[in-house]
Motif scaffolding. Structure first.
Motif, PDB file in Angstrom:
ATOM      1  N   ILE A  66       0.846  -1.192   0.000  1.00 39.44           N
ATOM      2  CA  ILE A  66       0.000   0.000   0.000  1.00 39.44           C
ATOM      3  C   ILE A  66       0.880   1.239   0.000  1.00 39.44           C
ATOM      4  O   ILE A  66       1.791   1.368   0.800  1.00 39.44           O
ATOM      5  CB  ILE A  66      -0.954  -0.001   1.210  1.00 39.44           C
ATOM      6  CG1 ILE A  66      -1.871  -1.223   1.123  1.00 39.44           C
ATOM      7  CG2 ILE A  66      -1.759   1.286   1.256  1.00 39.44           C
ATOM      8  CD1 ILE A  66      -2.812  -1.382   2.281  1.00 39.44           C
ATOM      9  N   PHE A  67       0.585   2.126  -0.930  1.00 39.79           N
ATOM     10  CA  PHE A  67       1.340   3.363  -1.090  1.00 39.79           C
ATOM     11  C   PHE A  67       0.403   4.554  -0.974  1.00 39.79           C
ATOM     12  O   PHE A  67      -0.784   4.445  -1.237  1.00 39.79           O
ATOM     13  CB  PHE A  67       2.027   3.414  -2.460  1.00 39.79           C
ATOM     14  CG  PHE A  67       3.028   2.316  -2.649  1.00 39.79           C
ATOM     15  CD1 PHE A  67       4.306   2.437  -2.150  1.00 39.79           C
ATOM     16  CD2 PHE A  67       2.679   1.161  -3.322  1.00 39.79           C
ATOM     17  CE1 PHE A  67       5.232   1.422  -2.319  1.00 39.79           C
ATOM     18  CE2 PHE A  67       3.605   0.140  -3.497  1.00 39.79           C
ATOM     19  CZ  PHE A  67       4.876   0.277  -2.997  1.00 39.79           C
ATOM     20  N   ASP A  68       0.943   5.681  -0.625  1.00 35.43           N
ATOM     21  CA  ASP A  68       0.179   6.916  -0.563  1.00 35.43           C
ATOM     22  C   ASP A  68       0.745   7.889  -1.592  1.00 35.43           C
ATOM     23  O   ASP A  68       1.922   8.241  -1.544  1.00 35.43           O
ATOM     24  CB  ASP A  68       0.269   7.537   0.835  1.00 35.43           C
ATOM     25  CG  ASP A  68      -0.333   6.630   1.892  1.00 35.43           C
ATOM     26  OD1 ASP A  68      -1.415   6.088   1.643  1.00 35.43           O
ATOM     27  OD2 ASP A  68       0.281   6.463   2.946  1.00 35.43           O
ATOM     28  N   PHE A  69      -0.088   8.299  -2.528  1.00 33.13           N
ATOM     29  CA  PHE A  69       0.311   9.243  -3.565  1.00 33.13           C
ATOM     30  C   PHE A  69      -0.751  10.320  -3.696  1.00 33.13           C
ATOM     31  O   PHE A  69      -1.926  10.070  -3.471  1.00 33.13           O
ATOM     32  CB  PHE A  69       0.417   8.550  -4.938  1.00 33.13           C
ATOM     33  CG  PHE A  69       1.507   7.531  -5.032  1.00 33.13           C
ATOM     34  CD1 PHE A  69       2.830   7.908  -5.116  1.00 33.13           C
ATOM     35  CD2 PHE A  69       1.198   6.182  -5.045  1.00 33.13           C
ATOM     36  CE1 PHE A  69       3.836   6.953  -5.224  1.00 33.13           C
ATOM     37  CE2 PHE A  69       2.197   5.230  -5.150  1.00 33.13           C
ATOM     38  CZ  PHE A  69       3.520   5.616  -5.243  1.00 33.13           C
ATOM     39  N   ASP A  70      -0.347  11.531  -4.081  1.00 30.76           N
ATOM     40  CA  ASP A  70      -1.318  12.578  -4.391  1.00 30.76           C
ATOM     41  C   ASP A  70      -1.903  12.358  -5.776  1.00 30.76           C
ATOM     42  O   ASP A  70      -3.077  12.581  -6.004  1.00 30.76           O
ATOM     43  CB  ASP A  70      -0.660  13.955  -4.351  1.00 30.76           C
ATOM     44  CG  ASP A  70      -0.346  14.390  -2.936  1.00 30.76           C
ATOM     45  OD1 ASP A  70      -1.058  13.971  -2.015  1.00 30.76           O
ATOM     46  OD2 ASP A  70       0.609  15.165  -2.766  1.00 30.76           O
TER      47      ASP A  70
END
Length: 90
Positions: A66-70
């Motif tokens: 799981i990654f967090d990107f804008d």
């Protein structure tokens, strides 16, 4: 679930993390019928929008990373909040 695909690339847009187990059930059924196999090491979940700060993961869920990107670029299209996408285009 919304789905976008091209060749061997598939993107599924889920409402939240709670839908991941059902998604995996559907993918397992597809794999069984098609003879295809998902490469879990290359499978990623990306939190967007209001869920970006969430850390929830369904119990016992080992996949995906799981990654967090804008903003995410998928098949040449930028996905994310309208103002963030506009900034990337600019």
């Amino acid at each position: 679930m919304r789905v976008s695909g091209y060749a061997d690339d598939l993107a599924c847009f889920l409402a939240d993390e709670a839908q991941l187990p059902r998604f995996k059930q559907l993918l397992d059924l597809y794999q069984l019928g098609s003879g295809a196999e998902n490469e879990w090491a290359k499978t990623h979940a990306i939190r967007l929008g209001a869920l970006r700060a969430s850390t929830a993961v369904p119990p016992g869920w080992a996949h995906p990373q799981i990654f967090d990107f804008d903003v995410v670029r998928y098949l040449g299209a930028f996905l994310g909040a309208e103002d963030r996408v506009a900034a990337v285009w600019a």
